[in-house]
Motif scaffolding. Structure first.
Motif, PDB file in Angstrom:
ATOM      1  N   ARG A   1       0.817  -1.216   0.000  1.00  0.00           N
ATOM      2  CA  ARG A   1       0.000   0.000   0.000  1.00  0.00           C
ATOM      3  C   ARG A   1       0.850   1.266   0.000  1.00  0.00           C
ATOM      4  N   ASP A   2       2.089   1.135   0.431  1.00  0.00           N
ATOM      5  CA  ASP A   2       3.003   2.280   0.488  1.00  0.00           C
ATOM      6  C   ASP A   2       3.764   2.375  -0.836  1.00  0.00           C
ATOM      7  N   GLN A   3       3.594   3.503  -1.545  1.00  0.00           N
ATOM      8  CA  GLN A   3       4.218   3.666  -2.861  1.00  0.00           C
ATOM      9  C   GLN A   3       5.739   3.578  -2.795  1.00  0.00           C
ATOM     10  N   ARG A   4       6.301   3.892  -1.625  1.00  0.00           N
ATOM     11  CA  ARG A   4       7.760   3.816  -1.484  1.00  0.00           C
ATOM     12  C   ARG A   4       8.263   2.390  -1.555  1.00  0.00           C
ATOM     13  N   PHE A   5       7.406   1.440  -1.174  1.00  0.00           N
ATOM     14  CA  PHE A   5       7.844   0.049  -1.081  1.00  0.00           C
ATOM     15  C   PHE A   5       7.131  -0.877  -2.067  1.00  0.00           C
ATOM     16  N   LYS A   6       6.111  -0.383  -2.769  1.00  0.00           N
ATOM     17  CA  LYS A   6       5.326  -1.243  -3.658  1.00  0.00           C
ATOM     18  C   LYS A   6       6.182  -1.885  -4.744  1.00  0.00           C
ATOM     19  N   SER A   7       6.909  -1.060  -5.494  1.00  0.00           N
ATOM     20  CA  SER A   7       7.764  -1.593  -6.562  1.00  0.00           C
ATOM     21  C   SER A   7       8.902  -2.418  -5.975  1.00  0.00           C
ATOM     22  N   TYR A   8       9.366  -1.988  -4.800  1.00  0.00           N
ATOM     23  CA  TYR A   8      10.452  -2.704  -4.135  1.00  0.00           C
ATOM     24  C   TYR A   8      10.011  -4.106  -3.735  1.00  0.00           C
ATOM     25  N   LEU A   9       8.758  -4.210  -3.269  1.00  0.00           N
ATOM     26  CA  LEU A   9       8.212  -5.503  -2.871  1.00  0.00           C
ATOM     27  C   LEU A   9       8.082  -6.430  -4.075  1.00  0.00           C
ATOM     28  N   LEU A  10       7.616  -5.873  -5.203  1.00  0.00           N
ATOM     29  CA  LEU A  10       7.454  -6.667  -6.421  1.00  0.00           C
ATOM     30  C   LEU A  10       8.815  -7.149  -6.936  1.00  0.00           C
ATOM     31  N   LYS A  11       9.816  -6.282  -6.871  1.00  0.00           N
ATOM     32  CA  LYS A  11      11.153  -6.669  -7.308  1.00  0.00           C
ATOM     33  C   LYS A  11      11.739  -7.755  -6.400  1.00  0.00           C
ATOM     34  N   SER A  12      11.470  -7.634  -5.098  1.00  0.00           N
ATOM     35  CA  SER A  12      11.970  -8.641  -4.159  1.00  0.00           C
ATOM     36  C   SER A  12      11.329  -9.999  -4.427  1.00  0.00           C
ATOM     37  N   PHE A  13      10.021  -9.979  -4.719  1.00  0.00           N
ATOM     38  CA  PHE A  13       9.317 -11.219  -5.030  1.00  0.00           C
ATOM     39  C   PHE A  13       9.875 -11.845  -6.302  1.00  0.00           C
ATOM     40  N   LEU A  14      10.153 -11.014  -7.306  1.00  0.00           N
ATOM     41  CA  LEU A  14      10.731 -11.506  -8.556  1.00  0.00           C
ATOM     42  C   LEU A  14      12.118 -12.099  -8.322  1.00  0.00           C
ATOM     43  N   ALA A  15      12.927 -11.407  -7.509  1.00  0.00           N
ATOM     44  CA  ALA A  15      14.271 -11.895  -7.200  1.00  0.00           C
ATOM     45  C   ALA A  15      14.218 -13.220  -6.462  1.00  0.00           C
ATOM     46  N   PHE A  16      13.292 -13.326  -5.515  1.00  0.00           N
ATOM     47  CA  PHE A  16      13.125 -14.580  -4.769  1.00  0.00           C
ATOM     48  C   PHE A  16      12.737 -15.715  -5.710  1.00  0.00           C
ATOM     49  N   THR A  17      11.842 -15.429  -6.649  1.00  0.00           N
ATOM     50  CA  THR A  17      11.402 -16.449  -7.606  1.00  0.00           C
ATOM     51  C   THR A  17      12.560 -16.930  -8.461  1.00  0.00           C
ATOM     52  N   ILE A  18      13.397 -15.990  -8.920  1.00  0.00           N
ATOM     53  CA  ILE A  18      14.558 -16.344  -9.756  1.00  0.00           C
ATOM     54  C   ILE A  18      15.538 -17.207  -8.974  1.00  0.00           C
ATOM     55  N   VAL A  19      15.831 -16.798  -7.719  1.00  0.00           N
ATOM     56  CA  VAL A  19      16.768 -17.571  -6.883  1.00  0.00           C
ATOM     57  C   VAL A  19      16.211 -18.956  -6.595  1.00  0.00           C
ATOM     58  N   PHE A  20      14.907 -19.026  -6.316  1.00  0.00           N
ATOM     59  CA  PHE A  20      14.283 -20.319  -6.026  1.00  0.00           C
ATOM     60  C   PHE A  20      14.354 -21.246  -7.236  1.00  0.00           C
ATOM     61  N   CYS A  21      14.084 -20.703  -8.411  1.00  0.00           N
ATOM     62  CA  CYS A  21      14.165 -21.516  -9.633  1.00  0.00           C
ATOM     63  C   CYS A  21      15.600 -21.991  -9.878  1.00  0.00           C
ATOM     64  N   PHE A  22      16.566 -21.126  -9.589  1.00  0.00           N
ATOM     65  CA  PHE A  22      17.974 -21.497  -9.746  1.00  0.00           C
ATOM     66  C   PHE A  22      18.344 -22.643  -8.807  1.00  0.00           C
ATOM     67  N   LEU A  23      17.854 -22.567  -7.572  1.00  0.00           N
ATOM     68  CA  LEU A  23      18.122 -23.631  -6.604  1.00  0.00           C
ATOM     69  C   LEU A  23      17.453 -24.938  -7.031  1.00  0.00           C
ATOM     70  N   LEU A  24      16.284 -24.827  -7.637  1.00  0.00           N
ATOM     71  CA  LEU A  24      15.602 -26.028  -8.130  1.00  0.00           C
ATOM     72  C   LEU A  24      16.415 -26.716  -9.210  1.00  0.00           C
ATOM     73  N   LEU A  25      17.057 -25.909 -10.057  1.00  0.00           N
ATOM     74  CA  LEU A  25      17.889 -26.477 -11.112  1.00  0.00           C
ATOM     75  C   LEU A  25      19.120 -27.173 -10.541  1.00  0.00           C
ATOM     76  N   LEU A  26      19.668 -26.606  -9.461  1.00  0.00           N
ATOM     77  CA  LEU A  26      20.864 -27.186  -8.847  1.00  0.00           C
ATOM     78  C   LEU A  26      20.557 -28.477  -8.100  1.00  0.00           C
ATOM     79  N   ASN A  27      19.509 -28.456  -7.299  1.00  0.00           N
ATOM     80  CA  ASN A  27      19.175 -29.637  -6.482  1.00  0.00           C
ATOM     81  C   ASN A  27      17.670 -29.669  -6.244  1.00  0.00           C
ATOM     82  N   GLY A  28      16.934 -29.846  -7.319  1.00  0.00           N
ATOM     83  CA  GLY A  28      15.487 -29.773  -7.257  1.00  0.00           C
ATOM     84  C   GLY A  28      14.843 -30.814  -6.377  1.00  0.00           C
TER      85      GLY A  28
END
Length: 463
Positions: A259-286
């Motif tokens: 709800r806070d515009q200061r953190f909205k885009s930041y939250l979305l970017k963090s979620f995207l980064a987490f998804t990328i890291v999680f997918c990378f870990l799945l490839l390494l040792n799924g």
């Protein structure tokens, strides 16, 4: 130079907050339910000094105008009244070498200690503080305790989970820390500074909002470390309830970030980064990661584990028995502290079958400890009936409504403090679904802060 009593009991207040979850030691038996509660020792000492100061000055602050406090008082009075109304059975109750009257006195004293003595101590410290000081000082104390808990817990994970047994000698150094006696949990779980994983979970639920708030006030990647430490300890504690409640608190916090515009885009970017890291870990040792996640999900399936998990059998069996007692005494209950005498005839067969806890502990007359109710709400239904249960729900409802009202106009540190209180209270209220004690320091601390933010009884220079 003479030090004012107010400064001394303020120091005890912060010591109590720092040590409130340090209960991995033998304890003092004469304190009963509080025997291993190291934080309670400092709160008691602080209240004693507050009492001396109050006698000398002839006054003590009580938030009697607060609706929340008034409801609390009515609830405490009703707990006494319902016991009087059930005097015939209370007098005749006897189990585990304990009479019904003795049980009532001990349980009522324990409740008064948490809900009145400690609450008034928190209040008399907090109402003198500026809101910015409440935020920064209490949060700093919790952070310092978390640093100790995380260091202990991290070493415990390396020893228990990853098998680095040589580090046990390093972990044993915590034996020299006050109120700690190092012992390892079984089943790949950790308890860190607490006696058992469930108590570690209560500690983490209590401080989570305070630690999440660093994301709102600090800069750089360092601001995420306190939240990471909370999530790390929650995951490896193995506490199913702890994991559910902390994730619930994370969701509440993310709503405010979004709800806070200061953190909205930041939250979305963090979620995207987490998804990328999680997918990378799945490839390494799924396979390993999927199995680990699957195990966690299975552990949260209470219905599936009901017939093969002793803990679940006991927990839901006790709650079922309490509801049966309530159905027989729906209006006024059976008297405060009396649940343990009445549930014995209502244990369901699916809970007691092949369950060693009932045979060795709950049904064993020679085992002095009473069976836990595992749920404050079903306990109150059984012991205080609809009247007591209704008053308790009113306390919860009005506290959450109060947060919502204040948040509409709050700014800066006031807004952050209210977010913390909402996260803390929401988590602790949910956690009461699996614990039946009033010994929840975070609830009464949060309520004291909430009342302080409504009334602001002192005229500060900056307020």
């Amino acid at each position: 130079m003479k030090i004012p009593l107010s400064k001394i009991y303020l120091f005890f207040f912060f010591l109590g907050l720092f040590f409130f979850s340090f209960n991995e030691y033998q304890g003092l038996s004469f304190l009963g339910e509080f025997k291993t509660e190291s934080g309670a020792l400092f709160f008691l000492l602080g209240f004693l000094l507050l009492g001396i100061e109050s006698i000398a000055k002839g006054k003590i602050s009580i938030p009697y105008k607060s609706t929340i406090f008034q409801i609390l008082v009515f609830f405490l009075i009703w707990c006494f009244i319902t016991t009087i109304l059930n005097a015939n059975t209370v007098v005749s109750n006897y189990f585990k070498h304990t009479s019904g009257i003795n049980r009532f006195v001990r349980q009522y004293f324990s409740m008064i200690l948490s809900c009145v003595v400690f609450f008034l101590f928190y209040w008399n410290v907090i109402y003198k503080m500026k809101t910015i000081d409440i935020l920064l000082k209490i949060r700093k104390v919790f952070l310092l305790s978390l640093i100790i808990a995380f260091t202990y817990g991290f070493l415990e994970v390396l020893v228990v989970v990853f098998g680095f047994r040589k580090l046990y000698s390093v972990l044993k150094l915590f034996d020299f820390f006050p109120f700690l006696e190092v012992s390892l949990q079984t089943g790949g779980r950790i308890s860190s500074i607490a006696y058992e994983p469930p108590f570690l979970a209560i500690y983490l639920i209590t401080i989570s909002g305070w630690m999440f708030s660093y994301i709102l006030t600090e800069k750089g990647l360092v601001k995420f470390l306190p939240a990471f430490a909370v999530l790390f300890l929650t995951y490896f504690s193995g506490s199913r309830t702890g994991l559910i409640v902390v994730l619930f608190q994370v969701c509440i916090f993310c709503v405010f970030l979004y709800r806070d515009q200061r953190f909205k885009s930041y939250l979305l970017k963090s979620f995207l980064a987490f998804t990328i890291v999680f997918c990378f870990l799945l490839l390494l040792n799924g396979t390993k990661i999927v199995n680990a996640i699957g195990d966690k999900i299975d552990s949260l399936d209470f219905r599936k584990n009901l017939t093969k998990n002793v803990s679940n059998q006991s927990r839901f069996g006790m709650q079922y028995a309490a509801l049966q007692v309530f159905s027989e005494n729906p209006i006024v209950g059976v008297g405060f502290g009396q649940q343990g005498y009445h549930v014995r005839t209502h244990y369901p067969s699916w809970a007691t079958r092949n369950n060693y806890e009932f045979e060795l502990l709950y049904k064993n007359k020679n085992e002095k400890s009473f069976p836990p109710g595992y749920n404050i709400y079903t306990r109150l239904l059984a012991e205080t009936g609809l009247i007591g249960f209704g008053l308790f729900l009113m306390l919860i409802f009005f506290s959450l409504v109060e947060v919502r009202k204040l948040m509409k106009t709050a700014k800066d540190e006031d807004k952050i403090l209210l977010i913390i209180i909402l996260i803390s209270l929401s988590g602790l209220y949910v956690n009461w679904l699996q614990i039946d004690t009033f010994r929840m320091y975070g609830v009464w601390l949060s309520l004291a802060i909430l009342i302080r933010m409504r009334y602001k009884p002192l005229k500060f220079k900056d307020e």
